[in-house]
Scaffold this active site. Structure first.
Site, PDB file in Angstrom:
ATOM      1  N   PRO A 162       0.824  -1.211   0.000  1.00 29.26           N
ATOM      2  CA  PRO A 162       0.000   0.000   0.000  1.00 29.26           C
ATOM      3  C   PRO A 162       0.859   1.263   0.000  1.00 29.26           C
ATOM      4  O   PRO A 162       1.609   1.516   0.927  1.00 29.26           O
ATOM      5  CB  PRO A 162      -0.801  -0.102   1.298  1.00 29.26           C
ATOM      6  N   GLU A 163       0.762   2.011  -1.078  1.00 29.26           N
ATOM      7  CA  GLU A 163       1.356   3.339  -1.147  1.00 29.26           C
ATOM      8  C   GLU A 163       0.187   4.317  -1.247  1.00 29.26           C
ATOM      9  O   GLU A 163      -0.964   3.925  -1.076  1.00 29.26           O
ATOM     10  CB  GLU A 163       2.311   3.435  -2.349  1.00 29.26           C
TER      11      GLU A 163
END
Length: 293
Positions: A2-3
């Site tokens: 997750p960015e």
DNA sequence: CCGCGGGCCTGAGAGC
DNA sequence: TGCTCTCAGGCCCGCG
């Protein structure tokens, strides 16, 4: 992984079922995430309303009616799933619409909206923390964060200032959340390729007020914003762990130009290069040595 | 102050 | 239900 685009996708999935709703019941099934859950975690949430669900870099921020903010980080492998209780909830009772909680379902929120929001995180690099709203900007996790890349204040001048005098690589600089907040390995690689800048270039070479360095910084800012916008529109990238809150996969992994594409032809029009994988700071970097200078 | 590298953690996948 | 090994990386921290 997750960015920013994945976290924003999650925020958009959770907001409709959490904003305006209260925590009817909270289950802390495991307290040892990256940090221990806060003291009295359940008690401090139950009965409180979520007034808004925001995002800062890779953090989700739930504004609570108690005056506290719930900070949530997905770490490497965290995800949220939303399900709905079948019937009118009976006070004091709760159940799991999708069956018994899974092995890595660490925290479950039963909302008064009827939504059951489950936080799953196999690697437990994720975290949750409660901070008084007035102290949020002083919190050590938030305080050190650089500008939001999609915000109005992030521009070439700001990026140049953050890079000034730095001998480290552009890859390392963009991965540093103090320089710009929200990028991770994937979007750093993708942004550098779009900007035709080498990940090995010294960060300091973006830092003057005029000329080629400023032009490079401007190109990089535009590339960062473009790739993040495109990825959010696609619902993020699903490699191993990321899911939308409805369980669907994101689509942006199909649009990667270099990430995980070693050996493939460079997608830059007219470029005859081949995507290479190198290691920087013990992390994979993917780039085209021909068009990225 | 800065940059580098180790450690946290587990599942997937490769090699045997 | 094969076992062992390596790799994946966001973030913090200690070291030089």
């Amino acid at each position: 992984m997750p960015e920013l685009p994945e976290v924003e996708t999650v925020r958009r999935g959770l907001a409709p079922v959490m904003e305006g709703a209260r925590f009817r019941k909270v289950e802390a099934r495991r307290a040892d995430l990256r940090f221990p859950l806060p003291k009295d975690f359940v008690k401090r949430l139950e009965g409180k309303a979520v007034q808004g669900l925001g995002r800062r870099a890779k953090y989700l921020l739930a504004d609570l009616s108690s005056g506290e903010v719930l900070l949530m980080h997905l770490g490497m492998s965290g995800s949220f799933r939303v399900a709905h209780e079948a019937k009118e909830a009976v006070p004091g009772e709760f159940h799991h619409p999708r069956g018994a909680p899974g092995k890595h379902d660490h925290v479950v929120f039963h909302m008064t909206s009827g939504a059951v929001v489950t936080f799953n995180d196999p690697r437990r690099f994720g975290s949750m923390k409660l901070v008084p709203r007035a102290e949020l900007e002083h919190d050590p996790l938030i305080r050190a964060l650089g500008p939001e890349p999609l915000g109005n204040v992030f521009d070439a001048a700001m990026l140049a200032r953050a890079c000034r005098g730095r001998k480290t690589s552009l890859k390392a600089a963009l991965s540093d959340q103090r320089v710009v907040a929200g990028l991770g390995n994937i979007y750093v690689c993708e942004a550098l390729h779009r900007a035709r800048l080498s990940p090995k270039r010294r960060a300091g070479t973006l830092a003057t007020r005029t000329g080629a360095p400023r032009e490079r910084a401007g190109r990089l800012v535009a590339a960062i914003r473009a790739v993040l916008h495109d990825a959010i529109r696609a619902g993020g990238s699903s490699l191993r762990d990321h899911r939308r809150t409805d369980g669907e996969l994101g689509d942006f992994q199909h649009a990667f130009r270099v990430y995980d594409r070693a050996g493939e032809p460079c997608p830059t029009p007219g470029c005859r290069g081949t995507v290479r994988r190198i290691v920087q700071g013990a992390r994979s970097t993917f780039y085209c040595p021909v068009c990225q200078k």
